[in-house]
Design an enzyme around this catalytic site. Structure first.
Site, PDB file in Angstrom:
ATOM      1  N   SER A 166      -2.332   4.385   1.258  1.00 19.18           N
ATOM      2  CA  SER A 166      -3.417   3.697   1.996  1.00 19.18           C
ATOM      3  C   SER A 166      -4.864   4.089   0.900  1.00 19.18           C
ATOM      4  O   SER A 166      -4.830   3.789  -0.103  1.00 19.18           O
ATOM      5  CB  SER A 166      -3.793   4.265   3.286  1.00 19.18           C
ATOM      6  OG  SER A 166      -5.094   3.714   3.631  1.00 19.18           O
ATOM      7  N   ASP A 169      -2.246  -7.280   5.512  1.00 17.75           N
ATOM      8  CA  ASP A 169      -3.318  -6.342   5.825  1.00 17.75           C
ATOM      9  C   ASP A 169      -4.336  -6.479   5.920  1.00 17.75           C
ATOM     10  O   ASP A 169      -5.362  -7.258   5.774  1.00 17.75           O
ATOM     11  CB  ASP A 169      -3.099  -5.265   4.219  1.00 17.75           C
ATOM     12  CG  ASP A 169      -3.237  -4.150   4.043  1.00 17.75           C
ATOM     13  OD1 ASP A 169      -4.433  -3.735   5.338  1.00 17.75           O
ATOM     14  OD2 ASP A 169      -4.043  -3.257   3.511  1.00 17.75           O
ATOM     15  N   HIS A 187      -0.952  -3.080   6.824  1.00 17.53           N
ATOM     16  CA  HIS A 187      -0.917  -2.801   5.969  1.00 17.53           C
ATOM     17  C   HIS A 187      -0.064  -1.513   5.658  1.00 17.53           C
ATOM     18  O   HIS A 187       0.692  -0.915   6.423  1.00 17.53           O
ATOM     19  CB  HIS A 187      -1.757  -1.268   6.362  1.00 17.53           C
ATOM     20  CG  HIS A 187      -2.621  -0.031   5.705  1.00 17.53           C
ATOM     21  ND1 HIS A 187      -3.621  -0.867   5.007  1.00 17.53           N
ATOM     22  CD2 HIS A 187      -2.533   0.827   5.521  1.00 17.53           C
ATOM     23  CE1 HIS A 187      -3.888   0.260   4.082  1.00 17.53           C
ATOM     24  NE2 HIS A 187      -3.089   1.816   4.724  1.00 17.53           N
TER      25      HIS A 187
END
Length: 360
Positions: free
Chosen positions: A215, A310, A338
């Site tokens: 991330s 995402d 994501h």
């Protein structure tokens, strides 16, 4: 993860009953997690006294999972800051009973910038390594905006099952990371200090060190792949941002998409801004890996993984590195959000198995 649904059902029943809504009072949000977590800690202590450390470990880790969500996404209120402290305390108790155990180390920040808060600081890391009489491949797991080192259990188990050691570390502006959050060069000093320490450990196969950024940690994954290319055999950037994540238009909309809280404000806190509007005006020229010329530099082997849908960081930020610098590898999952999960992790492990020796 380490939690159990039944623990969270009690908490969320309380949150629903009290009709918690935006703007969120984060002390009120965090409060219901504490009684449930405290009960589990008390039970864990009783199991310790009885000699059942496996059960104690499970209970401590369940409590840690509750404290983790209590401080989510970033500990900004007094109650959330207390939750973060307790999260660390009970996590390391439970994780220390795992086989193999997770152990905390404080790495000297030897490349810290003098005259700043970095000076004389340490980088807290968690380490888990397989039982081996010879040096083993090592994965540096770089956590993200809201994921801290106390979420190390599942990934570290997948690594040790393959005969790899694992090191968990937080990024600037999160957890207990000592790196200056507003200095775009602070991560380079952070990774230099960490890699010096990692390479000095007798259990590390220095020719087989990989970094995996998850991330927001993917942003740092892309960066370390370029800035420390000679020291890493490969890097994964999963769900990464690198340039468009700082676009003002993107930041105007991220609070209403996939992320469960105020992503724009959480990013502002992480990158050291007093407010979102200031971040919108300044962050792209300060932190964009395109604007800084990082993407045009040569890099080590780099894998980019994400979901095509995402809505935390735009998929364009996973595509952009492919158009610059060294030739890279990528896999983007259609219809996934994501990080491309649940397929993303499997793709990455398959890629890493082709890169690192596996010993089961």
């Amino acid at each position: 993860m380490d939690g159990k649904l039944e623990d969270f059902e009690r908490v969320f029943a309380d949150l629903i009953k009290n009709n918690l809504s935006e703007p969120i009072d984060f002390d009120q949000y965090a409060a219901p997690f504490f009684p449930v977590a405290e009960e589990l800690v008390n039970q864990a202590q009783e199991e310790e006294k009885a000699g059942d450390v496996a059960k104690a470990s499970e209970l401590y880790l369940r409590a840690a999972a509750l404290y983790r969500i209590a401080r989510f996404p970033v500990p900004r209120s007094p109650k959330q800051k207390e939750a973060w402290k307790r999260n660390k305390d009970v996590y390391i108790k439970g994780a220390g009973y795992l086989h193999p155990p997770i152990i905390e180390y404080k790495v000297p920040h030897t490349h810290a910038l003098p005259g700043t808060t970095e000076a004389d600081s340490h980088i807290p890391v968690y380490v888990r390594r397989p039982h081996s009489e010879k040096p083993v491949p090592t994965v540096i797991l770089i956590f993200g905006l809201d994921g801290y080192r106390t979420e190390f259990t599942p990934d570290s188990g997948r690594f040790t099952d393959r005969g790899w050691a694992a090191v968990a570390v937080e990024i600037p502006g999160t957890g207990d990371c000592p790196a200056l959050r507003q200095d775009p060069k602070s991560p380079d000093r952070l990774w230099s200090s960490l890699l010096d320490w990692v390479e000095a450990q007798d259990w590390v196969d220095r020719k087989n060190i990989v970094a995996w950024g998850q991330s927001t940690g993917g942003y740092y994954g892309i960066r370390i792949a370029h800035t420390h290319k000679e020291r890493l055999v490969g890097v994964v950037a999963q769900g990464a941002g690198c340039h468009h994540m700082f676009d003002s238009e993107w930041l105007d909309n991220v609070g209403h998409l996939e992320y469960p809280f105020d992503l724009d404000h959480s990013l502002a806190v992480k990158f050291g801004y007093d407010d979102v509007e200031t971040m919108k005006k300044d962050a792209q020229k300060r932190f964009s890996l395109l604007e800084l010329g990082i993407l045009d530099q040569p890099c080590t082997k780099l894998l980019l993984v994400n979901g095509m849908d995402d809505s935390i960081f735009p998929i364009e930020d996973s595509l952009l590195p492919l158009q610059h610098g060294s030739i890279k590898e990528a896999r983007f999952v259609p219809g996934a959000g994501h990080m491309g999960e649940p397929a993303g992790g499997k793709i990455i492990l398959q890629w890493m198995e082709q890169l690192l020796p596996v010993s089961r």
